[in-house]
Design a protein around this motif. Structure first.
Motif, PDB file in Angstrom:
ATOM      1  N   VAL A  96       0.858  -1.189   0.000  1.00  0.00           N
ATOM      2  CA  VAL A  96       0.000   0.000   0.000  1.00  0.00           C
ATOM      3  C   VAL A  96       0.894   1.239   0.000  1.00  0.00           C
ATOM      4  O   VAL A  96       2.091   1.164   0.272  1.00  0.00           O
ATOM      5  N   SER A  97       0.285   2.378  -0.300  1.00  0.00           N
ATOM      6  CA  SER A  97       1.005   3.655  -0.278  1.00  0.00           C
ATOM      7  C   SER A  97       0.231   4.651   0.558  1.00  0.00           C
ATOM      8  O   SER A  97      -0.973   4.468   0.820  1.00  0.00           O
ATOM      9  N   VAL A  98       0.910   5.708   0.963  1.00  0.00           N
ATOM     10  CA  VAL A  98       0.258   6.736   1.778  1.00  0.00           C
ATOM     11  C   VAL A  98      -0.860   7.400   0.993  1.00  0.00           C
ATOM     12  O   VAL A  98      -1.946   7.669   1.531  1.00  0.00           O
ATOM     13  N   ASN A  99      -0.618   7.680  -0.275  1.00  0.00           N
ATOM     14  CA  ASN A  99      -1.636   8.328  -1.109  1.00  0.00           C
ATOM     15  C   ASN A  99      -2.881   7.463  -1.230  1.00  0.00           C
ATOM     16  O   ASN A  99      -4.011   7.970  -1.204  1.00  0.00           O
ATOM     17  N   LEU A 100      -2.676   6.138  -1.352  1.00  0.00           N
ATOM     18  CA  LEU A 100      -3.819   5.230  -1.439  1.00  0.00           C
ATOM     19  C   LEU A 100      -4.620   5.238  -0.144  1.00  0.00           C
ATOM     20  O   LEU A 100      -5.857   5.266  -0.169  1.00  0.00           O
ATOM     21  N   LEU A 101      -3.930   5.210   0.993  1.00  0.00           N
ATOM     22  CA  LEU A 101      -4.620   5.228   2.293  1.00  0.00           C
ATOM     23  C   LEU A 101      -5.406   6.525   2.478  1.00  0.00           C
ATOM     24  O   LEU A 101      -6.518   6.514   3.019  1.00  0.00           O
ATOM     25  N   LYS A 102      -4.837   7.630   2.017  1.00  0.00           N
ATOM     26  CA  LYS A 102      -5.533   8.917   2.141  1.00  0.00           C
ATOM     27  C   LYS A 102      -6.768   8.961   1.254  1.00  0.00           C
ATOM     28  O   LYS A 102      -7.806   9.511   1.634  1.00  0.00           O
ATOM     29  N   LYS A 103      -6.646   8.383   0.046  1.00  0.00           N
ATOM     30  CA  LYS A 103      -7.797   8.351  -0.853  1.00  0.00           C
ATOM     31  C   LYS A 103      -8.916   7.471  -0.298  1.00  0.00           C
ATOM     32  O   LYS A 103     -10.102   7.759  -0.505  1.00  0.00           O
ATOM     33  N   LEU A 104      -8.524   6.396   0.371  1.00  0.00           N
ATOM     34  CA  LEU A 104      -9.512   5.453   0.921  1.00  0.00           C
ATOM     35  C   LEU A 104      -9.994   5.846   2.311  1.00  0.00           C
ATOM     36  O   LEU A 104     -10.785   5.116   2.915  1.00  0.00           O
ATOM     37  N   ARG A 105      -9.531   6.978   2.832  1.00  0.00           N
ATOM     38  CA  ARG A 105      -9.890   7.383   4.191  1.00  0.00           C
ATOM     39  C   ARG A 105     -11.404   7.476   4.379  1.00  0.00           C
ATOM     40  O   ARG A 105     -11.936   7.081   5.417  1.00  0.00           O
ATOM     41  N   LYS A 106     -12.112   8.001   3.359  1.00  0.00           N
ATOM     42  CA  LYS A 106     -13.569   8.161   3.487  1.00  0.00           C
ATOM     43  C   LYS A 106     -14.293   6.819   3.564  1.00  0.00           C
ATOM     44  O   LYS A 106     -15.438   6.747   4.027  1.00  0.00           O
ATOM     45  N   PHE A 107     -13.631   5.743   3.099  1.00  0.00           N
ATOM     46  CA  PHE A 107     -14.209   4.410   3.226  1.00  0.00           C
ATOM     47  C   PHE A 107     -13.705   3.699   4.492  1.00  0.00           C
ATOM     48  O   PHE A 107     -14.418   2.898   5.085  1.00  0.00           O
TER      49      PHE A 107
END
Length: 254
Positions: free
Chosen positions: A189-200
């Protein structure tokens, strides 16, 4: 640079059967240590049995057993919990040693730091569950029984399972930073991916908090706040790891 190329060539030479053989060997080591710790825990079980009984006594709970064999089962359960808890660091080390050949030198240096951190976080979470969360939840259930004017008979096995479940849940919750850091470290995983998925991710964390706590608003807020804070801390740690990986790759290229 040459060392990394040599490492990569060694990885390619390993067959699937060799990987399975190594995995089997590490499982055997872990299980052997678990069995040894299980036998040793026989001598420390009276102490932990007293700790559990004292946690019930302070609430005025009278613990009972209803079967002839229940006392032996309780003793064995406490022995098993001690052995499993003490084996957590061994499991983490064995996982690291298994994936170590697939990691470059810089990643190894960062991954080895996660080995003690992951173990410490688990034990701290279990400690938090036993001394902070369990009293809150016990107070809630006892107050409900008193409000309904019910004469509740408390079974020792049920009480132990209740405490054990809370300790395990919070031990695993505090593993979140180490788990996400490891996934970032190995590139899953990447930090950007985790940030994008934060709302989920946040609704999932809310649902998890509601499942592991009783229908008490105060308890749910405590667990939700803890999980949210740990997730944000995980993002910060993952950002640091990503930055170091980028800097290391630039140095290697230069």
């Amino acid at each position: 640079m040459n060392e990394e190329k040599l490492q990569n060539s060694n990885i390619k030479l390993q067959t699937f059967a060799e990987h399975i053989g190594e995995l089997r060997g590490r499982i055997i080591i872990t299980v052997s240590i678990l069995l040894c710790l299980f036998l040793i825990s026989y001598f420390s079980t009276p102490f932990f049995l007293g700790v559990i009984k004292s946690s019930a006594t302070q609430y005025g709970l009278d613990l009972n057993v209803f079967k002839v064999t229940e006392s032996v089962k309780i003793y064995i359960k406490i022995m098993l919990v001690q052995a499993l808890s003490a084996t957590i660091p061994i499991i983490v080390v064995q996982i690291y040693l298994f994936i170590k050949p697939a990691l470059n030198i810089q990643t190894r240096k960062m991954a080895i730091l996660l080995v003690p951190i992951a173990s410490i976080l688990f034990f701290f979470g279990a400690f938090l569950g036993f001394y902070v969360i369990s009293p809150i939840l016990l107070s809630f259930f006892i107050n409900v029984s008193n409000t309904l004017e019910l004469n509740t008979v408390y079974n020792f096995t049920d009480f132990f399972d209740f405490i054990f479940a809370i300790c395990i849940v919070f031990g695993l919750i505090l593993e979140l930073p180490a788990f996400l850091s490891f996934l970032t470290l190995v590139g899953i995983v990447s930090v950007n991916l985790l940030k994008k998925l934060r709302k989920f991710i946040y609704p999932i964390l809310c649902l998890f908090s509601m499942i592991v706590t009783p229908p008490d608003f105060f308890s749910e807020i405590i667990v939700m706040s803890l999980v949210f804070i740990l997730f944000e801390i995980s993002l910060l740690i993952c950002s640091v790891i990503s930055s170091k990986q980028i800097n290391n790759s630039k140095k290697t290229q230069n």
